[in-house]
Design a protein around this motif. Structure first.
Motif, PDB file in Angstrom:
ATOM      1  N   LEU A 182      -9.562  -8.738  -4.879  1.00  0.00           N
ATOM      2  CA  LEU A 182      -8.360  -8.013  -4.448  1.00  0.00           C
ATOM      3  C   LEU A 182      -8.702  -6.564  -4.090  1.00  0.00           C
ATOM      4  O   LEU A 182      -8.161  -6.003  -3.132  1.00  0.00           O
ATOM      5  CB  LEU A 182      -7.293  -8.073  -5.550  1.00  0.00           C
ATOM      6  CG  LEU A 182      -6.768  -9.478  -5.874  1.00  0.00           C
ATOM      7  CD1 LEU A 182      -5.851  -9.442  -7.098  1.00  0.00           C
ATOM      8  CD2 LEU A 182      -6.043 -10.099  -4.676  1.00  0.00           C
ATOM      9  N   HIS A 211     -10.069  -6.540  -0.701  1.00  0.00           N
ATOM     10  CA  HIS A 211      -9.019  -6.760   0.298  1.00  0.00           C
ATOM     11  C   HIS A 211      -8.291  -5.451   0.616  1.00  0.00           C
ATOM     12  O   HIS A 211      -8.035  -5.128   1.782  1.00  0.00           O
ATOM     13  CB  HIS A 211      -8.025  -7.817  -0.209  1.00  0.00           C
ATOM     14  CG  HIS A 211      -6.923  -8.091   0.759  1.00  0.00           C
ATOM     15  ND1 HIS A 211      -7.141  -8.630   2.012  1.00  0.00           N
ATOM     16  CD2 HIS A 211      -5.571  -7.882   0.677  1.00  0.00           C
ATOM     17  CE1 HIS A 211      -5.993  -8.745   2.647  1.00  0.00           C
ATOM     18  NE2 HIS A 211      -5.031  -8.297   1.873  1.00  0.00           N
ATOM     19  N   GLU A 246       1.408  -0.758   8.725  1.00  0.00           N
ATOM     20  CA  GLU A 246       0.386  -1.462   7.945  1.00  0.00           C
ATOM     21  C   GLU A 246       0.473  -1.100   6.460  1.00  0.00           C
ATOM     22  O   GLU A 246       0.205  -1.936   5.594  1.00  0.00           O
ATOM     23  CB  GLU A 246      -1.011  -1.176   8.497  1.00  0.00           C
ATOM     24  CG  GLU A 246      -1.297  -1.855   9.835  1.00  0.00           C
ATOM     25  CD  GLU A 246      -1.252  -3.387   9.747  1.00  0.00           C
ATOM     26  OE1 GLU A 246      -1.923  -3.968   8.875  1.00  0.00           O
ATOM     27  OE2 GLU A 246      -0.519  -4.011  10.543  1.00  0.00           O
ATOM     28  N   ARG A 292       3.302  -3.052   5.048  1.00  0.00           N
ATOM     29  CA  ARG A 292       2.888  -4.454   4.906  1.00  0.00           C
ATOM     30  C   ARG A 292       2.000  -4.639   3.663  1.00  0.00           C
ATOM     31  O   ARG A 292       2.161  -5.589   2.903  1.00  0.00           O
ATOM     32  CB  ARG A 292       2.126  -4.863   6.175  1.00  0.00           C
ATOM     33  CG  ARG A 292       1.791  -6.328   6.297  1.00  0.00           C
ATOM     34  CD  ARG A 292       0.877  -6.586   7.499  1.00  0.00           C
ATOM     35  NE  ARG A 292       1.520  -6.409   8.784  1.00  0.00           N
ATOM     36  CZ  ARG A 292       2.284  -7.346   9.372  1.00  0.00           C
ATOM     37  NH1 ARG A 292       2.490  -8.483   8.763  1.00  0.00           N
ATOM     38  NH2 ARG A 292       2.801  -7.115  10.557  1.00  0.00           N
ATOM     39  N   TRP A 301       2.689  -6.723   0.235  1.00  0.00           N
ATOM     40  CA  TRP A 301       1.715  -7.676  -0.298  1.00  0.00           C
ATOM     41  C   TRP A 301       1.428  -7.373  -1.779  1.00  0.00           C
ATOM     42  O   TRP A 301       1.349  -8.278  -2.614  1.00  0.00           O
ATOM     43  CB  TRP A 301       0.418  -7.619   0.521  1.00  0.00           C
ATOM     44  CG  TRP A 301      -0.713  -8.381  -0.108  1.00  0.00           C
ATOM     45  CD1 TRP A 301      -0.956  -9.722  -0.028  1.00  0.00           C
ATOM     46  CD2 TRP A 301      -1.758  -7.846  -0.947  1.00  0.00           C
ATOM     47  NE1 TRP A 301      -2.070 -10.055  -0.756  1.00  0.00           N
ATOM     48  CE2 TRP A 301      -2.578  -8.923  -1.333  1.00  0.00           C
ATOM     49  CE3 TRP A 301      -2.069  -6.556  -1.416  1.00  0.00           C
ATOM     50  CZ2 TRP A 301      -3.709  -8.754  -2.158  1.00  0.00           C
ATOM     51  CZ3 TRP A 301      -3.181  -6.387  -2.236  1.00  0.00           C
ATOM     52  CH2 TRP A 301      -3.982  -7.479  -2.592  1.00  0.00           C
TER      53      TRP A 301
END
Lengths: 205, 205
Positions: free
Chosen positions: B148, B151, B175, B178, B182
């Motif tokens: 993670l 990411h 972004e 977003r 997430w």
């Protein structure tokens, strides 16, 4: 004839050297040496490194257009086409781990150099962005097509930069799986990837 | 005393020049000129550009550690800490649009130059990666903590590269939204961002 071939050889060699070592670091002399032709013949084709850069960018644009046309022709489902794009970070994983993304690293370098060819180099991103946007549009995502295209493009750049830093193939594959899973939430992907031989080498953004 | 100050001035100037124009493109002479001290005084501190690079990376590491410590101290919720990281691409949007990410662009350039300082420069990514991994671990994501973390780090790099290419602040904000959305799917974020004055300028990965 021979002249055209020689010119293409110079552009190919410069393309590779710029990608592997950076534009600034690659000298005019190093390109001439890589091609191994006489100084006179070399100067007949190019008078400066900037001229070679223009030709390299033009060649990359042409190759990228060809690759995108091939993907468009080889996949009827727009989601499958986007998947082809996502998967090039796996296809080109060796080069990416060694040298990063050819588009991202060149654009970033030219921006720092405040180089006049930056606009042309950005054209490579624009090609991918437009093509991805067309695919999302074809999937019915008219209002968000460009936004989604930029998201996918950002994925490719993030993966490339960290893959180069950490040389981690598992990381690349994990991020691709994650992106493909996300893609199915945007729209159902029902096509199996159809076979073709579109070559994506060095056109990876 | 004056010597320490002079050295710090040289490192600050080089840090900025490397970030704005790239390491290769920034000459030893350009750094000396930016600081405006005598050649003798300059050479007393640094004999080569490589030595300055080592000092710049050490300074960035120290600054980044300080910033991460500040975030850790200022936010009790690990998700809130991760959010601080995600939001630095907005906080530092002006620099990012002009020059990209200081960590990503330096690492990429040094990799292409096959420069011996690459390992040290990657240490900046390692710092962020470890810190993010600790936060995900603290959220109970023990098995996936590093995955993670990578990411989130990839997000920051993708955003920085495209924000530099397209100079698009709306893209950065979209972004970030977003990524924050997430983040809530990984674990509930319930902390409001607590105020502090951790400075993140130029430490953005």
């Amino acid at each position: 004839m021979a002249g055209t071939e020689t010119r293409a050889q110079i552009v190919d060699a410069a393309d590779r050297l710029f990608y592997e070592h950076g534009y600034e670091h690659t000298s005019f002399a190093a390109i001439a040496e890589a091609v191994q032709i006489s100084r006179g013949n070399f100067y007949y084709h190019f008078k400066s490194k900037d001229q070679i850069l223009d030709a390299v960018i033009a060649a990359r644009l042409e190759r990228t257009r060809g690759m995108l046309d091939c993907w468009t022709a080889g996949e009827s489902n727009p989601a499958g086409r986007i998947r082809r794009f996502v998967e090039i970070v796996v296809t080109n994983r060796a080069d990416i781990q060694d040298h990063g993304c050819p588009v991202g690293t060149l654009t970033s370098e030219l921006a720092k150099l405040d180089h006049p060819a930056l606009g042309e180099a950005k054209g490579l991103f624009v090609l991918f962005r437009s093509w991805l946007g067309e695919q999302f549009g074809a999937l019915g995502q008219y209002d968000r097509a460009d936004e989604l295209a930029m998201h996918v493009l950002a994925f490719s750049q993030g993966v490339a930069t960290l893959a180069q830093a950490f040389r981690d193939e598992d990381f690349i594959r994990r991020e691709v799986e994650r992106m493909l899973a996300w893609l199915t939430t945007v729209t159902p992907v029902d096509s199996a990837t159809e076979g073709d031989d579109c070559s994506g080498t060095q056109a990876t953004p």
